[in-house]
Design a protein around this motif. Structure first.
Motif, short mmCIF file in Angstrom:
data_model
loop_
_atom_site.label_atom_id
_atom_site.label_comp_id
_atom_site.label_asym_id
_atom_site.label_seq_id
_atom_site.Cartn_x
_atom_site.Cartn_y
_atom_site.Cartn_z
N ALA A 230 0.83 -1.20 0.00
CA ALA A 230 0.00 0.00 0.00
C ALA A 230 0.86 1.25 0.00
CB ALA A 230 -0.92 0.01 1.22
N ILE A 231 0.33 2.30 -0.62
CA ILE A 231 1.01 3.59 -0.66
C ILE A 231 0.68 4.36 0.61
CG2 ILE A 231 1.20 5.78 -1.89
CD1 ILE A 231 0.50 4.31 -4.45
N LEU A 232 1.71 4.87 1.27
CA LEU A 232 1.50 5.67 2.47
C LEU A 232 0.92 7.03 2.11
CD1 LEU A 232 4.83 4.89 4.37
CD2 LEU A 232 2.57 3.91 4.80
N SER A 233 0.11 7.56 3.02
CA SER A 233 -0.46 8.89 2.81
C SER A 233 0.62 9.95 3.04
CB SER A 233 -1.63 9.12 3.77
OG SER A 233 -2.06 10.47 3.73
N SER A 234 0.57 11.02 2.25
CA SER A 234 1.51 12.13 2.43
C SER A 234 1.02 13.12 3.48
CB SER A 234 1.73 12.85 1.10
OG SER A 234 0.49 13.35 0.61
N ALA A 235 -0.21 12.90 3.97
CA ALA A 235 -0.78 13.80 4.97
C ALA A 235 0.00 13.69 6.29
CB ALA A 235 -2.25 13.48 5.20
N VAL A 236 0.16 14.81 6.96
CA VAL A 236 0.85 14.83 8.24
C VAL A 236 -0.18 14.59 9.35
CG1 VAL A 236 2.21 16.21 9.85
CG2 VAL A 236 2.59 16.41 7.38
N PHE A 237 0.04 13.54 10.15
CA PHE A 237 -0.88 13.23 11.23
C PHE A 237 -0.72 14.29 12.33
CE2 PHE A 237 -2.82 10.87 14.69
CZ PHE A 237 -3.86 10.21 14.03
N PRO A 238 -1.83 14.69 12.96
CA PRO A 238 -1.74 15.71 14.01
C PRO A 238 -0.75 15.31 15.11
CG PRO A 238 -4.03 15.27 13.45
CD PRO A 238 -3.21 14.25 12.73
N PRO A 239 -0.08 16.26 15.72
CA PRO A 239 0.90 15.97 16.79
C PRO A 239 0.19 15.56 18.07
CG PRO A 239 0.65 18.34 16.53
CD PRO A 239 -0.18 17.71 15.44
N TYR A 240 -0.31 14.34 18.07
CA TYR A 240 -1.22 13.92 19.15
C TYR A 240 -0.53 13.81 20.51
CZ TYR A 240 0.55 9.14 19.44
OH TYR A 240 1.34 8.05 19.68
N THR A 241 0.74 13.41 20.53
CA THR A 241 1.42 13.28 21.82
C THR A 241 1.50 14.63 22.53
OG1 THR A 241 3.57 13.48 20.69
CG2 THR A 241 2.76 11.26 21.15
N ARG A 242 1.68 15.69 21.76
CA ARG A 242 1.74 17.02 22.35
C ARG A 242 0.38 17.39 22.97
NH1 ARG A 242 3.19 21.21 18.01
NH2 ARG A 242 4.68 19.54 17.53
N ILE A 243 -0.70 16.92 22.34
CA ILE A 243 -2.04 17.20 22.87
C ILE A 243 -2.23 16.50 24.21
CG2 ILE A 243 -4.51 16.98 22.43
CD1 ILE A 243 -3.83 17.15 19.41
N PHE A 244 -1.80 15.23 24.29
CA PHE A 244 -1.89 14.53 25.56
C PHE A 244 -1.07 15.24 26.64
CE2 PHE A 244 -3.44 10.76 23.21
CZ PHE A 244 -4.41 10.31 24.11
N GLU A 245 0.11 15.69 26.25
CA GLU A 245 1.00 16.32 27.22
C GLU A 245 0.51 17.69 27.68
OE1 GLU A 245 4.59 16.35 25.01
OE2 GLU A 245 4.96 14.18 25.22
N THR A 246 -0.38 18.30 26.89
CA THR A 246 -0.90 19.62 27.24
C THR A 246 -1.73 19.57 28.53
OG1 THR A 246 -0.94 20.29 24.93
CG2 THR A 246 -2.35 21.53 26.43
N TYR A 247 -2.38 18.43 28.75
CA TYR A 247 -3.29 18.31 29.90
C TYR A 247 -2.67 17.43 30.97
CZ TYR A 247 -6.49 20.23 26.47
OH TYR A 247 -7.06 21.04 25.52
N SER A 248 -2.79 17.88 32.21
CA SER A 248 -2.28 17.11 33.36
C SER A 248 -3.40 17.00 34.40
CB SER A 248 -1.04 17.78 33.96
OG SER A 248 -0.02 17.89 33.01
N PRO A 249 -4.39 16.13 34.15
CA PRO A 249 -5.51 16.01 35.08
C PRO A 249 -5.03 15.62 36.48
CG PRO A 249 -5.96 14.86 33.02
CD PRO A 249 -4.52 15.22 33.00
N ASP A 250 -5.67 16.20 37.50
CA ASP A 250 -5.25 15.93 38.87
C ASP A 250 -6.27 15.13 39.66
OD1 ASP A 250 -7.19 17.86 38.95
OD2 ASP A 250 -6.06 19.28 40.18
N LYS A 251 -7.31 14.66 39.00
CA LYS A 251 -8.33 13.86 39.69
C LYS A 251 -8.55 12.58 38.91
CE LYS A 251 -10.55 18.14 41.16
NZ LYS A 251 -9.61 18.97 40.39
#
Length: 361
Positions: A230-251
């Motif tokens: 299969a041919i890989l997509s040239s689209a750039v996947f969103p920087p998801y790890t940065r999104i997870f790291e943005t939030y630091s839930p405390d509960k």
């Protein structure tokens, strides 16, 4: 020249339909509405190609002959569907394929294979070995959170290969789902379209070893008797790890998925396209779920036991997103929360997902 082969109808139907899943029909290039059939080295080989995906399935067969031709996928598939599981005879001739049973004869015109696309050869690939059952599970869950309309750029699936393991990630813009596997390899992010991911589910069988190879432009999967290129997509996947790291839930709330998933499913069944809001009122060791349809004057409420010892929080989610997320998680889950206005991170054994709240006013 005429070549006669005896095969089981269901075996050949399964092979034809497996590769034929990528044949779209009415293609701009008519040859792509066909599947390539090759007879060589005691193998009957079926190949399809839609210029994005090339799929190959082999059947072992007792024949020393060699033959290559194309047949219309839809026509052959429809003929084979009509047979119960039984031996049938295939007769390959210069111009026709004859399908013979005890009671009938079906003649299918052959198509010149000279314009059928050639295969992409593996060159300088990196490789990782993955257990198929886990990969199927990961892709199925990832597809829950891709944009089915392809209107946005959220219809792709990310295969992120790292030295410490492989992650399958998807997002529809509302939920990000990450599925972790132990298979490790040379680091590379491979973005594949929803159509490729869907075909991998069709062709991969449970409990088999898969060799996944990759270059900068292509993905290759090899299994016993099957291959996908299969041919890989040239689209750039969103920087998801940065999104997870943005939030630091405390509960943290812990609850058994076997308790919350059926409750959410019941509430989700009451929603419609105008109102899919389910409210969570989280108190000490209790979470109250509620749905209100103010227009039609009905409401529903569930009170569930959980482990929670922080301050009371009220937060609302889209029932569809939460329902799909809980389908993807089979174990007890953690809900990591900050307050009612920030995304919640759900964590299970090998899955984490981030879900944004909605305004419940």
């Amino acid at each position: 020249m005429s070549i006669k082969l005896v095969v089981n109808s269901k075996d050949i139907l399964k092979a034809v339909q497996t590769v034929g899943g990528i044949v779209k029909g009415n293609h701009a290039l008519p040859i792509l509405d066909n599947i390539l059939i090759k007879l060589q080295e005691n193998k009957l080989i079926f190949i399809s190609d839609n210029l994005e995906i090339r799929s190959r399935v082999e059947l072992a067969i007792d024949s020393k002959d060699a033959f290559k031709t194309c047949v219309p996928y839809k026509l052959v598939s429809n003929i084979l569907k009509g047979f119960p599981s039984m031996p049938i005879e295939l007769v390959l001739e210069k111009m026709n394929l004859k399908i013979l049973s005890e009671t009938g004869t079906y003649v299918v015109p052959l198509v010149d294979p000279s314009t059928f696309p050639g295969s992409k050869e593996k060159t300088a690939t990196d490789t990782v070995k993955i257990e198929s059952t886990q990969l199927i599970d990961a892709i199925k869950k990832a597809l829950l959170f891709t944009d089915k309309t392809n209107v946005t750029n959220m219809h792709n699936v990310l295969i992120s290969i790292k030295k410490e393991g492989t992650k399958i990630v998807s997002t529809d813009g509302n939920v990000i789902l990450e599925y972790s596997m132990t298979a490790a390899g040379v680091e590379k992010d491979l973005t594949v379209s929803r159509s490729i991911a869907s075909h991998l589910i069709q062709i991969i069988s449970p409990n088999e070893d898969i060799e996944l190879s990759y270059t900068d432009s292509h993905l290759f999967l090899s299994m016993e008797g099957k291959e996908v290129n299969a041919i890989l997509s040239s689209a750039v996947f969103p920087p998801y790890t940065r999104i997870f790291e943005t939030y630091s839930p405390d509960k943290k709330l812990t609850i058994d998925n076997g308790i919350i998933a059926p409750a959410i499913k019941r509430l989700y069944a009451l929603t419609d396209q105008n109102n899919q809001t389910v409210k969570f009122c989280i108190k000490e060791n209790i979470v109250e779920l509620s749905f209100i349809n103010e227009l039609q004057k009905y409401e529903a409420k569930e009170t569930l036991p959980c482990e929670y010892s922080d301050e009371e929080i009220n937060i609302a989610f889209n029932a569809n997103y939460i329902n799909n997320m809980l389908i993807a998680i089979e174990e007890s889950i953690e809900m990591n929360i900050t307050d009612g206005s920030k995304p919640c991170i759900f964590i299970a054994e090998n899955i984490r997902a981030i879900v944004g709240p909605i305004n419940a006013s």
